[in-house]
Design an enzyme around this catalytic site. Structure first.
Site, PDB file in Angstrom:
ATOM      1  CG  ASN A 151      -5.755 -10.048   2.242  1.00  0.00           C
ATOM      2  OD1 ASN A 151      -5.068 -10.054   3.271  1.00  0.00           O
ATOM      3  ND2 ASN A 151      -5.922 -11.122   1.499  1.00  0.00           N
TER       4      ASN A 151
ATOM      5  NE  ARG B  42      -1.845 -20.341   6.226  1.00  0.00           N
ATOM      6  CZ  ARG B  42      -1.321 -19.400   5.421  1.00  0.00           C
ATOM      7  NH1 ARG B  42      -2.045 -18.331   5.104  1.00  0.00           N
ATOM      8  NH2 ARG B  42      -0.103 -19.553   4.933  1.00  0.00           N
TER       9      ARG B  42
ATOM     10  CE1 TYR C 136      -2.714 -17.012   1.704  1.00  0.00           C
ATOM     11  CE2 TYR C 136      -0.692 -17.753   0.639  1.00  0.00           C
ATOM     12  CZ  TYR C 136      -1.347 -17.237   1.747  1.00  0.00           C
ATOM     13  OH  TYR C 136      -0.647 -16.949   2.889  1.00  0.00           O
TER      14      TYR C 136
ATOM     15  CG  HIS D 212      -7.074 -12.496   6.481  1.00  0.00           C
ATOM     16  ND1 HIS D 212      -5.867 -11.890   6.221  1.00  0.00           N
ATOM     17  CD2 HIS D 212      -7.580 -11.875   7.571  1.00  0.00           C
ATOM     18  CE1 HIS D 212      -5.650 -10.956   7.129  1.00  0.00           C
ATOM     19  NE2 HIS D 212      -6.675 -10.922   7.962  1.00  0.00           N
TER      20      HIS D 212
ATOM     21  NE  ARG E 139       1.722 -15.549  -0.867  1.00  0.00           N
ATOM     22  CZ  ARG E 139       1.184 -14.769   0.056  1.00  0.00           C
ATOM     23  NH1 ARG E 139       0.217 -13.926  -0.255  1.00  0.00           N
ATOM     24  NH2 ARG E 139       1.634 -14.811   1.287  1.00  0.00           N
TER      25      ARG E 139
ATOM     26  CB  ALA F 243       2.904 -10.707   5.676  1.00  0.00           C
TER      27      ALA F 243
ATOM     28  CD  GLU G 116      -8.295  -8.380   9.672  1.00  0.00           C
ATOM     29  OE1 GLU G 116      -9.022  -8.043  10.636  1.00  0.00           O
ATOM     30  OE2 GLU G 116      -7.253  -9.054   9.808  1.00  0.00           O
TER      31      GLU G 116
ATOM     32  N   PRO H 117       0.928  -7.033   0.755  1.00  0.00           N
ATOM     33  CG  PRO H 117       2.384  -7.478   2.512  1.00  0.00           C
ATOM     34  CD  PRO H 117       1.165  -6.682   2.163  1.00  0.00           C
ATOM     35  CG  ASN H 118       4.474 -11.442  -0.719  1.00  0.00           C
ATOM     36  OD1 ASN H 118       5.345 -11.195  -1.550  1.00  0.00           O
ATOM     37  ND2 ASN H 118       4.705 -11.418   0.577  1.00  0.00           N
TER      38      ASN H 118
HETATM   39  C1  DQA Z   1      -3.481 -13.697   4.027  1.00  0.00           C
HETATM   40  C2  DQA Z   1      -3.008 -14.442   5.293  1.00  0.00           C
HETATM   41  C3  DQA Z   1      -1.678 -13.877   5.795  1.00  0.00           C
HETATM   42  O1  DQA Z   1      -1.246 -14.592   6.940  1.00  0.00           O
HETATM   43  C4  DQA Z   1      -0.615 -14.002   4.723  1.00  0.00           C
HETATM   44  O2  DQA Z   1       0.590 -13.406   5.161  1.00  0.00           O
HETATM   45  C5  DQA Z   1      -1.043 -13.462   3.399  1.00  0.00           C
HETATM   46  C6  DQA Z   1      -2.421 -13.677   2.961  1.00  0.00           C
HETATM   47  C7  DQA Z   1      -4.744 -14.353   3.425  1.00  0.00           C
HETATM   48  O3  DQA Z   1      -5.395 -13.701   2.607  1.00  0.00           O
HETATM   49  O4  DQA Z   1      -5.061 -15.505   3.728  1.00  0.00           O
HETATM   50  O5  DQA Z   1      -0.234 -12.916   2.645  1.00  0.00           O
HETATM   51  O6  DQA Z   1      -3.821 -12.370   4.394  1.00  0.00           O
END
Ligand code: DQA
Length: 147
Positions: free
Chosen positions: A75, A108, A23, A101, A18, A78, A99, A10-11
């Site tokens: 990835n 964080r 990011y 990120h 964003r 959230a 996985e 998501p997002n």
């Molecule tokens: C994320 C880290 C997560 O905590 C966050 O909710 C994201 C992006 C990252 O790629 O750093 O949406 O997965």
């Protein structure tokens, strides 16, 4: 040729605009382009998906083996921190899974310090921005090809 499934949670469709200080400024399209170039050089077939919906992500992971994927690069965004359903899907999928990120989740907010996915992933790469994805794909290919 190996077939790898790349999943963005998501997002991540908003990357580029964003929270760029966290990011980075690369769009998701640009990251996907980097991955496709890397895949072409490594002679691997990539299928790339993004979804904001937990159930859709669960379905993608659950169907991956049947669809002849050998590995998953994900990835979970959230849902990393909240989704038992996603964790169970990963544990059940029977595939190597890396996985990734973009950010260093341990540097964080405290609620990001726990990943429900890491204990069931083959490995986790984080904190290198878009490079987390390319490092993750390289690691996944190593795991699959050394199997
Ligand atoms: C994320 C880290 C997560 O905590 C966050 O909710 C994201 C992006 C990252 O790629 O750093 O949406 O997965």
């Amino acid at each position: 040729m190996e077939k790898i499934l790349v999943i963005h949670g998501p997002n991540l469709n908003l990357l580029g605009t964003r929270e760029p200080s966290i990011y980075g400024r690369l769009s998701l399209a640009k990251i996907n382009q980097m991955l496709k170039t890397q895949a072409r050089l490594a002679k691997v077939n990539l299928v790339i998906k993004q979804s904001n919906h937990e159930g859709q992500l669960v379905d993608l992971i659950g169907q991956a083996r049947k669809k002849k994927f050998q590995g998953i690069l994900i990835n979970p965004a959230a849902y990393t921190h909240t989704s038992v359903a996603l964790r169970d899907a990963v544990a059940a999928c029977g595939l190597s899974l890396v996985e990734v990120h973009l950010s260093n989740i341990y540097a964080r907010e405290e609620f990001r310090h726990k990943s429900l996915i890491s204990p069931v992933a083959s490995g986790t790469i984080l904190g290198f921005g878009a490079k987390s994805y390319t490092l993750g794909l390289a690691a996944l290919l190593d795991i699959i090809r050394l199997k």
